[in-house]
Write a protein that holds these residues in place. Structure first.
Motif, PDB file in Angstrom:
ATOM      1  N   LEU A  46       0.839  -1.206   0.000  1.00  0.00           N
ATOM      2  CA  LEU A  46       0.000   0.000   0.000  1.00  0.00           C
ATOM      3  C   LEU A  46       0.872   1.255   0.000  1.00  0.00           C
ATOM      4  CD1 LEU A  46      -2.797  -0.943   2.578  1.00  0.00           C
ATOM      5  CD2 LEU A  46      -3.086  -0.629   0.102  1.00  0.00           C
ATOM      6  N   ALA A  47       1.883   1.257   0.854  1.00  0.00           N
ATOM      7  CA  ALA A  47       2.790   2.410   0.926  1.00  0.00           C
ATOM      8  C   ALA A  47       3.533   2.595  -0.392  1.00  0.00           C
ATOM      9  CB  ALA A  47       3.778   2.230   2.080  1.00  0.00           C
ATOM     10  N   TRP A  49       2.599   1.485  -3.419  1.00  0.00           N
ATOM     11  CA  TRP A  49       1.676   1.891  -4.476  1.00  0.00           C
ATOM     12  C   TRP A  49       1.397   3.385  -4.392  1.00  0.00           C
ATOM     13  CZ3 TRP A  49      -1.707  -2.833  -3.049  1.00  0.00           C
ATOM     14  CH2 TRP A  49      -1.248  -3.968  -3.742  1.00  0.00           C
ATOM     15  N   GLN A  50       1.431   3.913  -3.199  1.00  0.00           N
ATOM     16  CA  GLN A  50       1.192   5.337  -3.009  1.00  0.00           C
ATOM     17  C   GLN A  50       2.409   6.165  -3.404  1.00  0.00           C
ATOM     18  OE1 GLN A  50      -0.147   6.255   0.956  1.00  0.00           O
ATOM     19  NE2 GLN A  50      -0.254   8.429   0.560  1.00  0.00           N
ATOM     20  N   HIS A  51       3.613   5.644  -3.142  1.00  0.00           N
ATOM     21  CA  HIS A  51       4.841   6.429  -3.349  1.00  0.00           C
ATOM     22  C   HIS A  51       5.705   5.939  -4.503  1.00  0.00           C
ATOM     23  CE1 HIS A  51       4.249   8.830   0.255  1.00  0.00           C
ATOM     24  NE2 HIS A  51       3.781   7.724   0.808  1.00  0.00           N
ATOM     25  N   ASP A  52       5.445   4.761  -5.036  1.00  0.00           N
ATOM     26  CA  ASP A  52       6.172   4.136  -6.145  1.00  0.00           C
ATOM     27  C   ASP A  52       7.636   3.834  -5.803  1.00  0.00           C
ATOM     28  OD1 ASP A  52       5.894   2.994  -8.773  1.00  0.00           O
ATOM     29  OD2 ASP A  52       7.297   4.538  -9.434  1.00  0.00           O
ATOM     30  N   ARG A 107      -1.534  -4.343  -7.923  1.00  0.00           N
ATOM     31  CA  ARG A 107      -2.363  -3.250  -7.411  1.00  0.00           C
ATOM     32  C   ARG A 107      -3.762  -3.312  -8.005  1.00  0.00           C
ATOM     33  NH1 ARG A 107      -4.445   1.718  -8.127  1.00  0.00           N
ATOM     34  NH2 ARG A 107      -4.187   3.242  -6.440  1.00  0.00           N
TER      35      ARG A 107
END
Length: 148
Positions: A46-47, A49-52, A107
């Motif tokens: 999750l982290a 996917w948010q920050h790549d 994702r």
């Protein structure tokens, strides 16, 4: 009216949080299994996917996890082909974590997880927002009390 016992188990926020945490994480298990993720791995993804891309230190701070706890999670995710770990070009001391193409594909498969979990927990999006706000206030207050 009976007097409340301040030391009664059911009066303890620590007890309610511990039980709720165990039960909610257990509820995620069957939802995450088809994705090939454990709950801690899901939080890492999750982290990411948010920050790549993020440093191990940054990820550790974001997830409130010790880097020593995070390292084996990242190694397993790398072995699964979901992330890559590489030294930063700008600072050789920094280990950067990146989502791979396979991780980005995962994702898409994970998009149903939040809705499924809301249904399992019998919560609306408003319930979730309220619960999250209360929990974040508790987290912040507890963090403040530890660092003060």
């Amino acid at each position: 009216m009976p007097t409340r016992d301040p030391l009664a188990l059911e009066e303890q926020v620590c007890f309610a949080l511990a039980v709720a945490s165990r039960e909610v994480v257990a509820s995620y298990r069957s939802v995450l299994e088809p994705l090939g993720l454990t709950h801690p791995q899901y939080l890492v993804m999750l982290a990411l996917w948010q920050h790549d891309e993020i440093s191990v230190k940054g990820l550790s701070e974001l997830l409130h996890l010790d880097p020593g706890t995070l390292s084996p999670l990242l190694k397993r995710l790398e072995s699964a082909g979901l992330v890559s770990r590489a030294r930063s070009a700008s600072d050789e001391r920094t280990l950067a974590i990146r989502v791979t193409d396979e991780g980005r594909t995962l994702r898409q498969r994970a998009l149903d997880v939040p809705t499924t979990m809301l249904e399992r927990l019998g919560m609306s999006t408003d319930d979730l927002a309220t619960t999250n706000a209360v929990l974040h206030r508790i987290i912040d207050a507890a963090h403040e009390s530890v660092t003060a």
